[in-house]
Design a protein around this motif. Sequence first.
Motif, PDB file in Angstrom:
ATOM      1  N   VAL A 188     -34.570 -56.524   2.949  1.00  0.00           N
ATOM      2  CA  VAL A 188     -33.423 -57.345   2.540  1.00  0.00           C
ATOM      3  C   VAL A 188     -32.138 -56.572   2.807  1.00  0.00           C
ATOM      4  O   VAL A 188     -32.015 -55.402   2.438  1.00  0.00           O
ATOM      5  N   THR A 189     -31.173 -57.232   3.453  1.00  0.00           N
ATOM      6  CA  THR A 189     -29.917 -56.546   3.796  1.00  0.00           C
ATOM      7  C   THR A 189     -28.711 -57.039   3.003  1.00  0.00           C
ATOM      8  O   THR A 189     -27.678 -56.368   2.996  1.00  0.00           O
ATOM      9  N   ALA A 190     -28.806 -58.194   2.357  1.00  0.00           N
ATOM     10  CA  ALA A 190     -27.659 -58.735   1.624  1.00  0.00           C
ATOM     11  C   ALA A 190     -28.136 -59.817   0.662  1.00  0.00           C
ATOM     12  O   ALA A 190     -29.254 -60.334   0.774  1.00  0.00           O
ATOM     13  N   ASN A 191     -27.271 -60.147  -0.281  1.00  0.00           N
ATOM     14  CA  ASN A 191     -27.490 -61.239  -1.224  1.00  0.00           C
ATOM     15  C   ASN A 191     -26.314 -62.192  -1.090  1.00  0.00           C
ATOM     16  O   ASN A 191     -25.191 -61.869  -1.478  1.00  0.00           O
ATOM     17  N   LEU A 192     -26.558 -63.368  -0.495  1.00  0.00           N
ATOM     18  CA  LEU A 192     -25.489 -64.340  -0.272  1.00  0.00           C
ATOM     19  C   LEU A 192     -25.555 -65.406  -1.363  1.00  0.00           C
ATOM     20  O   LEU A 192     -26.508 -66.188  -1.422  1.00  0.00           O
ATOM     21  N   PRO A 193     -24.566 -65.458  -2.258  1.00  0.00           N
ATOM     22  CA  PRO A 193     -24.627 -66.403  -3.377  1.00  0.00           C
ATOM     23  C   PRO A 193     -24.373 -67.842  -2.935  1.00  0.00           C
ATOM     24  O   PRO A 193     -23.791 -68.099  -1.874  1.00  0.00           O
ATOM     25  N   ARG A 194     -24.805 -68.765  -3.778  1.00  0.00           N
ATOM     26  CA  ARG A 194     -24.688 -70.191  -3.491  1.00  0.00           C
ATOM     27  C   ARG A 194     -23.257 -70.601  -3.126  1.00  0.00           C
ATOM     28  O   ARG A 194     -23.041 -71.384  -2.202  1.00  0.00           O
ATOM     29  N   GLN A 195     -22.282 -70.070  -3.842  1.00  0.00           N
ATOM     30  CA  GLN A 195     -20.898 -70.512  -3.633  1.00  0.00           C
ATOM     31  C   GLN A 195     -20.356 -70.134  -2.261  1.00  0.00           C
ATOM     32  O   GLN A 195     -19.349 -70.674  -1.818  1.00  0.00           O
ATOM     33  N   ASN A 196     -21.018 -69.215  -1.559  1.00  0.00           N
ATOM     34  CA  ASN A 196     -20.569 -68.813  -0.227  1.00  0.00           C
ATOM     35  C   ASN A 196     -21.313 -69.527   0.889  1.00  0.00           C
ATOM     36  O   ASN A 196     -21.113 -69.211   2.064  1.00  0.00           O
ATOM     37  N   LEU A 197     -22.171 -70.490   0.528  1.00  0.00           N
ATOM     38  CA  LEU A 197     -23.031 -71.150   1.509  1.00  0.00           C
ATOM     39  C   LEU A 197     -22.912 -72.661   1.410  1.00  0.00           C
ATOM     40  O   LEU A 197     -22.462 -73.195   0.395  1.00  0.00           O
ATOM     41  N   SER A 198     -23.359 -73.346   2.447  1.00  0.00           N
ATOM     42  CA  SER A 198     -23.452 -74.798   2.381  1.00  0.00           C
ATOM     43  C   SER A 198     -24.659 -75.194   1.547  1.00  0.00           C
ATOM     44  O   SER A 198     -25.556 -74.376   1.294  1.00  0.00           O
ATOM     45  N   ASP A 199     -24.711 -76.445   1.142  1.00  0.00           N
ATOM     46  CA  ASP A 199     -25.813 -76.930   0.304  1.00  0.00           C
ATOM     47  C   ASP A 199     -27.154 -76.804   1.013  1.00  0.00           C
ATOM     48  O   ASP A 199     -28.202 -76.737   0.353  1.00  0.00           O
TER      49      ASP A 199
END
Length: 396
Positions: A188-199
């Motif tokens: 795992v290289t990163a944790n991308l939270p929901r608010q930074n992504l599309s649905d």
Amino acid sequence: MARQIITCVVVAAISFGAPSTLSPAKGARIDVTADALLAAVYEEIVQGHLDVALQNIEGLIRTKPNFRLAHLIKGDLLLARARPINTIGAAPNAPEAHIEGLRAEALARLRAYRERPQADRVPSYLLQLRDDQKYAVVVDTRRSRLYLYQNDGGKPRFVADYYVSSGKNGPLKVREGDEKTPVGVYHVTANLPRQNLSDFYGSGAFPINYPNEWDRIQGRNGHGIWLHGTPSDTYSRPPRSSNGCVVLANSDLDALARNLQVGLTPVIISEDVEWLSLDDWASERKAFGRQLEQWRSDWESLDTERYLAHYSKKFSAPNQDLDSWSRHKRLVNGRKSWIKVKVSKLSMFRNPGKEGLVLVSFDQEYRSSNLSNTVKKRQYWVREDVRWRIIYEGTG
């Protein structure tokens, strides 16, 4: 009679056998996962308890209202009251392509629930976790399953498993856009939270380091392989439906996320997980550890030819092949009167591919008569004839 009336709905249950019991042992925690609840429904159908099965599937729908497979099974149960049916998804005018995906999901879920890992077996890939790697993830693309293991004093201990979707065109990603899921050892290289992504990505995403060093050596390319969730209107997707990512239900991703460590958690993706008994696992771990220790000891000996015997003729390092590496090592060692090499934070993972490969990572403390340094090192060892040899070595 129930099997004759509704054979299609329980094709997986009939093929693999219903769970031996649905009643947990006294004091045990009740399994309320989607797979366990589906298995309970199948059991009721096999026993002819169609009304109970309908009640159970309605209860599952209430807790997971966007679970399309549960809705499909409910529709078949209702339809079976009126007439015999001979396929899963027997409702008239149902889109066949959509139904085929749900049929495949039903089969994958029940198969995995029936074939959960035995307590005395572990994936062959987890030879050694370093102390601060608390968990490891192993994905089986054939079974559409993700397994989570905890580092229990150096021994992998099964914690949980989850249904997953993977690449539309299967495993073994080679190039950008082939819609395949890679096979190999990643992290795992990163944790991308929901608010930074599309649905589309659901409750979040965890990128992995595809392509890794070995992928690049093999000429594989592409990018953007993630563990991620599903859109808000979708509970789960068919087994093969992603562009190459590993996709989980949002609730499952949220549960998994609590155990993922950015930069540390290994994610091993396989076509078909190979399992070992704990005794065989311990034996393989010990045998490979001896090979690594012999490499370290031979380096310290200043016998350069003995040290170089650990390297494959196909060896490469950044901007070097075996010839240039050998010349460099002979030159450097000729200027030293002693060398000490210490290895710490060691991890060892078998590669699930067909190459007979092991990825070794460690912190290397190097001291000598004229130079001292500490680096992070990554090596790929390949099985050649009767021994292991290093085919790639790099730092960072």
